[in-house]
Design an enzyme around this catalytic site. Structure first.
Site, PDB file in Angstrom:
ATOM      1  N   LYS A  67       1.858   2.186  -5.273  1.00  0.00           N
ATOM      2  CA  LYS A  67       2.999   1.162  -5.879  1.00  0.00           C
ATOM      3  C   LYS A  67       1.547   1.673  -7.444  1.00  0.00           C
ATOM      4  O   LYS A  67       2.273   1.956  -8.481  1.00  0.00           O
ATOM      5  CB  LYS A  67       2.314  -0.221  -6.772  1.00  0.00           C
ATOM      6  N   GLN A  93       2.085  -5.698  -2.924  1.00  0.00           N
ATOM      7  CA  GLN A  93       2.500  -6.073  -1.770  1.00  0.00           C
ATOM      8  C   GLN A  93       3.573  -5.380  -1.391  1.00  0.00           C
ATOM      9  O   GLN A  93       3.329  -4.417  -1.975  1.00  0.00           O
ATOM     10  CB  GLN A  93       2.342  -7.102  -1.747  1.00  0.00           C
ATOM     11  N   ASP A 129       0.546  -1.394   0.190  1.00  0.00           N
ATOM     12  CA  ASP A 129       0.005  -0.191  -0.285  1.00  0.00           C
ATOM     13  C   ASP A 129       1.075   1.535   0.116  1.00  0.00           C
ATOM     14  O   ASP A 129       0.209   2.284   0.385  1.00  0.00           O
ATOM     15  CB  ASP A 129      -0.505  -0.042   1.190  1.00  0.00           C
ATOM     16  N   GLY A 178      -4.251  -4.925  -4.425  1.00  0.00           N
ATOM     17  CA  GLY A 178      -5.127  -3.551  -4.338  1.00  0.00           C
ATOM     18  C   GLY A 178      -4.721  -2.588  -4.836  1.00  0.00           C
ATOM     19  O   GLY A 178      -3.997  -2.006  -3.721  1.00  0.00           O
ATOM     20  N   HIS A 179      -4.190  -2.362  -5.775  1.00  0.00           N
ATOM     21  CA  HIS A 179      -3.826  -0.967  -5.984  1.00  0.00           C
ATOM     22  C   HIS A 179      -4.858   0.283  -7.070  1.00  0.00           C
ATOM     23  O   HIS A 179      -5.851  -0.137  -7.627  1.00  0.00           O
ATOM     24  CB  HIS A 179      -2.819  -1.422  -7.676  1.00  0.00           C
TER      25      HIS A 179
HETATM   26  P1  GDP Z   1      -0.738   0.227  -3.135  1.00  0.00           P
HETATM   27  O1  GDP Z   1      -1.302  -1.419  -2.570  1.00  0.00           O
HETATM   28  O2  GDP Z   1       0.894   0.665  -3.084  1.00  0.00           O
HETATM   29  O3  GDP Z   1      -0.990   0.121  -4.771  1.00  0.00           O
HETATM   30  O4  GDP Z   1      -1.229   0.743  -3.238  1.00  0.00           O
HETATM   31  P2  GDP Z   1      -3.101   1.364  -2.347  1.00  0.00           P
HETATM   32  O5  GDP Z   1      -3.245   1.987  -3.477  1.00  0.00           O
HETATM   33  O6  GDP Z   1      -3.389   0.218  -1.560  1.00  0.00           O
HETATM   34  O7  GDP Z   1      -3.021   3.159  -1.452  1.00  0.00           O
HETATM   35  C1  GDP Z   1      -2.504   3.699  -1.281  1.00  0.00           C
HETATM   36  C2  GDP Z   1      -3.305   4.592  -1.438  1.00  0.00           C
HETATM   37  O8  GDP Z   1      -2.872   5.852  -1.621  1.00  0.00           O
HETATM   38  C3  GDP Z   1      -4.487   5.278  -2.629  1.00  0.00           C
HETATM   39  O9  GDP Z   1      -5.377   5.668  -1.950  1.00  0.00           O
HETATM   40  C4  GDP Z   1      -3.686   6.648  -3.433  1.00  0.00           C
HETATM   41  O10 GDP Z   1      -4.220   6.450  -4.755  1.00  0.00           O
HETATM   42  C5  GDP Z   1      -3.133   6.627  -2.601  1.00  0.00           C
HETATM   43  N1  GDP Z   1      -1.682   7.442  -3.326  1.00  0.00           N
HETATM   44  C6  GDP Z   1      -1.027   7.502  -3.634  1.00  0.00           C
HETATM   45  N2  GDP Z   1      -0.096   8.604  -3.570  1.00  0.00           N
HETATM   46  C7  GDP Z   1      -0.380   9.769  -2.795  1.00  0.00           C
HETATM   47  C8  GDP Z   1       0.695  10.716  -2.044  1.00  0.00           C
HETATM   48  O11 GDP Z   1       1.513  10.824  -2.340  1.00  0.00           O
HETATM   49  N3  GDP Z   1      -0.630  11.237  -1.542  1.00  0.00           N
HETATM   50  C9  GDP Z   1      -2.284  10.658  -1.108  1.00  0.00           C
HETATM   51  N4  GDP Z   1      -2.662  11.074  -0.475  1.00  0.00           N
HETATM   52  N5  GDP Z   1      -2.109   9.828  -1.405  1.00  0.00           N
HETATM   53  C10 GDP Z   1      -1.633   8.627  -2.436  1.00  0.00           C
HETATM   54 MG    MG Z   2      -3.060  -2.422  -1.579  1.00  0.00          MG
END
Ligand code: GDP
Ligand code: MG
Length: 454
Positions: free
Chosen positions: A16, A213, A13, A40-41
């Site tokens: 990515k 992950q 999370d 979950g992306h």
């Molecule tokens: P992933 O699993 O690594 O793809 O991350 P997730 O999507 O599960 O969670 C990351 C959350 O942070 C998502 O809701 C993104 O839209 C959000 N996000 C990504 N970059 C940023 C950022 O720089 N600032 C904020 N506030 N949210 C972000």
């Molecule tokens: Mg995620």
């Protein structure tokens, strides 16, 4: 044959999905290589929010998508994502590996009885390793499908009944019927993805491998048994997509500006106080798929350095920096104290993980700006950032001993400053080289040139 792997450097999370979407502008093909419906992306772009469990995040930009052999495929989730994109005129151009394994209904049942995610991923990987799995190619042939299901369905149903007291509602013939439905809908996408990716690399196409992950959840290198059931480190792109290690040119690690974790397990820098609560609220730290609140804490430099090494990270994308705005002082853990000694390495011993005391260094914070203000700052570029924030970013690069190539201030594509392209070969090295000695050799494929367009 430029290729890059993007992986999470923490407990997942990290953002990515956003970073993959951002750099996908330069890619021809985006490939998933591990995990399943438990990934979950989130991508926020073009005025919409997309949440992907099965498809690579390159879907939003209409790139060629590949689901590699290392993924365990949840046919229902995958078909739902295909339908969702098709309904908004973005029908995915997908290739699904015939060697990928299939998550069957009883995997989800078993997962629900054992864990909380209910995605069937752990049991599907366990069955794959036990050679009880069903591959996509097996799904395509009636005779083989019948034969395979005949071998393991009665056994699985028996295990569910005897070990868990669960009386399965679905019989072997029902599972067969469901598989036939999956087959008809998935058939157009199925093929030899390793052959495809290797051919594409031969032709000089830009290939982006998208990890799910994070390193600390890796089956081998993470905090066992509190991780996931697959390898999440960059090396898994080779086994999970069918390319040799020499075909990977660069590894990009995604690091959130603080730390979060879902579920149980040790978390040395966890904040069980107001600051932790504030990070959760401001950073909207709730699971993409499950909605579960994420545990929050300070950035863990010990884990970050470890992660940079086991992934051979060439450059770091730092996300969610704006969430730390208005905190006054910000901390980074630079060592663990355990048994009267200072540890700099990441311990495998759970006892140490649970009881070590983080050693922190303090950094001056920066003001809390609105999303609109951050976007304005982004438009002006890196030099316009508050000086305290620049020091914090540079310190992250220093601790991991790799340059920072991207900084992010919000979910949207526009809230990003890119400091390096990942595919174009320019002449100048990525700016923000770490200053700590020994310095990692510059010129590891990240070049300032013109920043990626986003
Ligand atoms: P992933 O699993 O690594 O793809 O991350 P997730 O999507 O599960 O969670 C990351 C959350 O942070 C998502 O809701 C993104 O839209 C959000 N996000 C990504 N970059 C940023 C950022 O720089 N600032 C904020 N506030 N949210 C972000
Ligand atoms: Mg995620």
């Amino acid at each position: 044959m430029p290729s890059a792997v993007i992986v999470g450097m923490q407990y997942g999370d990290e953002g990515k999905g956003k970073v993959v979407d951002y750099y996908a502008s330069e890619a021809d093909i985006v490939v998933r290589f591990q995990g399943g419906g438990n990934v979950g992306h989130t991508v926020m772009a073009e005025g919409q929010t997309f949440k992907f469990n099965m498809l690579p995040s390159g879907a939003v930009r209409g790139k060629k998508l590949v689901i590699g052999n290392g993924v365990v495929v949840d046919p229902e989730k995958l078909l739902a994502e295909i339908d969702m994109l098709t309904s908004i005129g973005k029908k995915p151009d997908l290739l699904l590996s015939e060697r990928a394994h299939v998550v069957l209904p009883f995997h989800k049942v078993q997962d629900g009885l054992e864990e909380t995610t209910k995605q069937g991923v752990g049991p599907a990987y366990a069955d794959k390793a036990a050679r009880f799995g069903l591959r996509v190619v097996d799904l395509m042939d009636d005779e083989i499908l019948r034969q395979r299901l005949g071998v393991f369905v009665p056994l699985k149903l028996k295990i569910l009944k005897e070990a868990y007291g669960f009386e399965a509602a679905s019989s072997e013939s029902e599972i067969m019927a469901r598989c036939v439905l999956y087959r008809e809908r998935l058939r157009p996408y199925v093929g030899d993805s390793a052959e495809f990716i290797n051919d594409a690399l031969d032709k000089g196409k830009n290939v982006l491998f998208e990890g799910g992950q994070g390193a600390l959840l890796d089956l081998d290198h993470g905090v066992y048994p509190f991780g996931t059931s697959s390898n999440t480190v960059s090396g898994a792109a080779c086994t999970g997509a069918g390319v040799g290690p020499r075909r990977i040119d660069k590894v990009l690690g995604v690091c959130k500006a603080y730390a979060t974790r879902v579920g149980d397990g040790p978390f040395p820098t966890e904040l069980k106080d107001e600051t932790g609560e504030r990070l959760r609220e401001k950073g909207r730290e709730f699971g993409t798929t499950t909605g579960r609140p994420r545990r929050c804490g300070w950035l863990d430099g010990v884990a970050l350095r470890y992660s940079a090494r086991i992934n051979s990270v060439d450059a770091i994308a730092v996300t969610k920096l704006e969430v730390l705005g208005g905190l006054g002082r910000i901390r980074i853990c630079v060592g663990y104290e355990y048994g009267g000694k200072v540890m700099r390495g990441f311990p495998s011993d759970l006892k140490i993980q649970y009881s070590c005391k983080p050693i922190y260094e303090e950094h001056e914070g920066w003001d809390d700006l609105s999303p609109g203000e951050w976007k304005e700052v982004c438009a002006k570029g890196y030099d316009a950032l508050p000086s305290q924030m620049k020091s914090y970013i540079e310190r992250i690069g220093e601790i991991a001993n790799v340059p920072v190539c991207l900084v992010s201030f919000g979910s949207e594509r526009e809230a990003t400053i890119s400091l390096a392209r990942i595919f174009d070969k320019g002449t100048e090295p990525c700016r923000l080289q770490p200053t700590e000695r020994p310095r990692r050799q510059a010129g590891n494929g990240f070049y300032l040139g013109q920043a990626a367009s986003g």
